[in-house]
Write a protein that holds these residues in place. Structure first.
Motif, PDB file in Angstrom:
ATOM      1  N   MET A 148      44.708  38.865  34.123  1.00  0.00           N
ATOM      2  CA  MET A 148      43.795  40.011  33.988  1.00  0.00           C
ATOM      3  C   MET A 148      42.325  39.596  33.969  1.00  0.00           C
ATOM      4  O   MET A 148      41.464  40.415  33.682  1.00  0.00           O
ATOM      5  CB  MET A 148      44.121  40.850  32.746  1.00  0.00           C
ATOM      6  CG  MET A 148      45.537  41.397  32.732  1.00  0.00           C
ATOM      7  SD  MET A 148      45.908  42.429  34.158  1.00  0.00           S
ATOM      8  CE  MET A 148      45.059  43.889  33.689  1.00  0.00           C
ATOM      9  N   GLY A 149      42.042  38.345  34.268  1.00  0.00           N
ATOM     10  CA  GLY A 149      40.663  37.913  34.419  1.00  0.00           C
ATOM     11  C   GLY A 149      40.172  38.282  35.807  1.00  0.00           C
ATOM     12  O   GLY A 149      40.949  38.401  36.754  1.00  0.00           O
ATOM     13  N   VAL A 150      38.856  38.470  35.920  1.00  0.00           N
ATOM     14  CA  VAL A 150      38.278  38.837  37.210  1.00  0.00           C
ATOM     15  C   VAL A 150      37.161  37.855  37.531  1.00  0.00           C
ATOM     16  O   VAL A 150      36.270  37.629  36.711  1.00  0.00           O
ATOM     17  CB  VAL A 150      37.721  40.278  37.192  1.00  0.00           C
ATOM     18  CG1 VAL A 150      37.204  40.663  38.566  1.00  0.00           C
ATOM     19  CG2 VAL A 150      38.766  41.267  36.727  1.00  0.00           C
ATOM     20  N   ASP A 151      37.227  37.253  38.708  1.00  0.00           N
ATOM     21  CA  ASP A 151      36.166  36.367  39.196  1.00  0.00           C
ATOM     22  C   ASP A 151      35.317  37.141  40.196  1.00  0.00           C
ATOM     23  O   ASP A 151      35.847  37.736  41.139  1.00  0.00           O
ATOM     24  CB  ASP A 151      36.747  35.134  39.887  1.00  0.00           C
ATOM     25  CG  ASP A 151      37.373  34.164  38.917  1.00  0.00           C
ATOM     26  OD1 ASP A 151      36.995  34.183  37.725  1.00  0.00           O
ATOM     27  OD2 ASP A 151      38.254  33.379  39.340  1.00  0.00           O
ATOM     28  N   PHE A 152      33.994  37.111  39.990  1.00  0.00           N
ATOM     29  CA  PHE A 152      33.067  37.783  40.893  1.00  0.00           C
ATOM     30  C   PHE A 152      32.252  36.730  41.638  1.00  0.00           C
ATOM     31  O   PHE A 152      31.750  35.786  41.031  1.00  0.00           O
ATOM     32  CB  PHE A 152      32.126  38.704  40.123  1.00  0.00           C
ATOM     33  CG  PHE A 152      32.827  39.811  39.403  1.00  0.00           C
ATOM     34  CD1 PHE A 152      33.335  40.892  40.097  1.00  0.00           C
ATOM     35  CD2 PHE A 152      32.992  39.773  38.025  1.00  0.00           C
ATOM     36  CE1 PHE A 152      33.988  41.921  39.437  1.00  0.00           C
ATOM     37  CE2 PHE A 152      33.639  40.796  37.361  1.00  0.00           C
ATOM     38  CZ  PHE A 152      34.148  41.866  38.067  1.00  0.00           C
TER      39      PHE A 152
END
Length: 164
Positions: A148-152
């Motif tokens: 559920m982590g998001v990398d931008f």
């Protein structure tokens, strides 16, 4: 005398009938004209509504919510609203002190922060940023991980220049 009285009553009744006939015809013409005007208005409103619905559908074409193929990437995560989750994660980057770390410019009036976010699909986001006076846009690539982590990742950016 009696004959004259009946004659006058007959003429008076005939005049009343003639008056009612003429006024009823005028009322009917007025109502027909009003009905035709209302029908034209309804037709124009229906056309306007259809145009608005087509514009909304056209605006929603590039959005994660309406892209079943892109949403299929998130089926295993059991997210109820992936767009909202990703937008919230992106807005969390605004909480850092100073300029948003995704924005490659220094704020001139105050700190640059993200304002509007449009999640295009399962990989790209378009975002608007501003410092209150100056503004620009970002194209961001993102990846939602299984934890559920998001990398931008910033792909491209622009800052609008003021002409006045």
């Amino acid at each position: 005398m009696k004959n004259k009285l009946f004659l006058y009553l007959f003429v008076f009744t005939a005049l009343i009938c003639l008056f009612l006939f003429v006024s009823n015809g005028n009322m009917q013409k007025a109502k027909d004209a009003k009905l035709a005007k209302l029908e034209n208005t309804v037709t124009a409103l229906e056309d306007s509504l259809q145009d608005s619905q087509l514009k909304v559908l056209d605006m929603q074409y590039f959005s994660l919510e309406n892209n079943d193929d892109a949403l299929a990437y998130y089926d295993h995560l059991e997210l109820e609203d992936p767009s909202r989750y990703i937008a919230d994660k992106l807005l969390e980057t605004n909480e850092s002190k100073g300029d948003n770390p995704l924005i490659p410019y220094e704020g001139m009036e105050s700190d640059f922060k993200l304002n509007k976010i449009k999640i295009l699909n399962h990989k790209w986001i378009v975002a608007d940023f501003s410092d209150g006076k100056y503004w620009g846009e970002l194209l961001i690539k993102y990846e939602l991980k299984d934890d559920m982590g998001v990398d931008f990742t910033l792909i491209d950016h622009l800052l609008y220049t003021r002409t006045n």
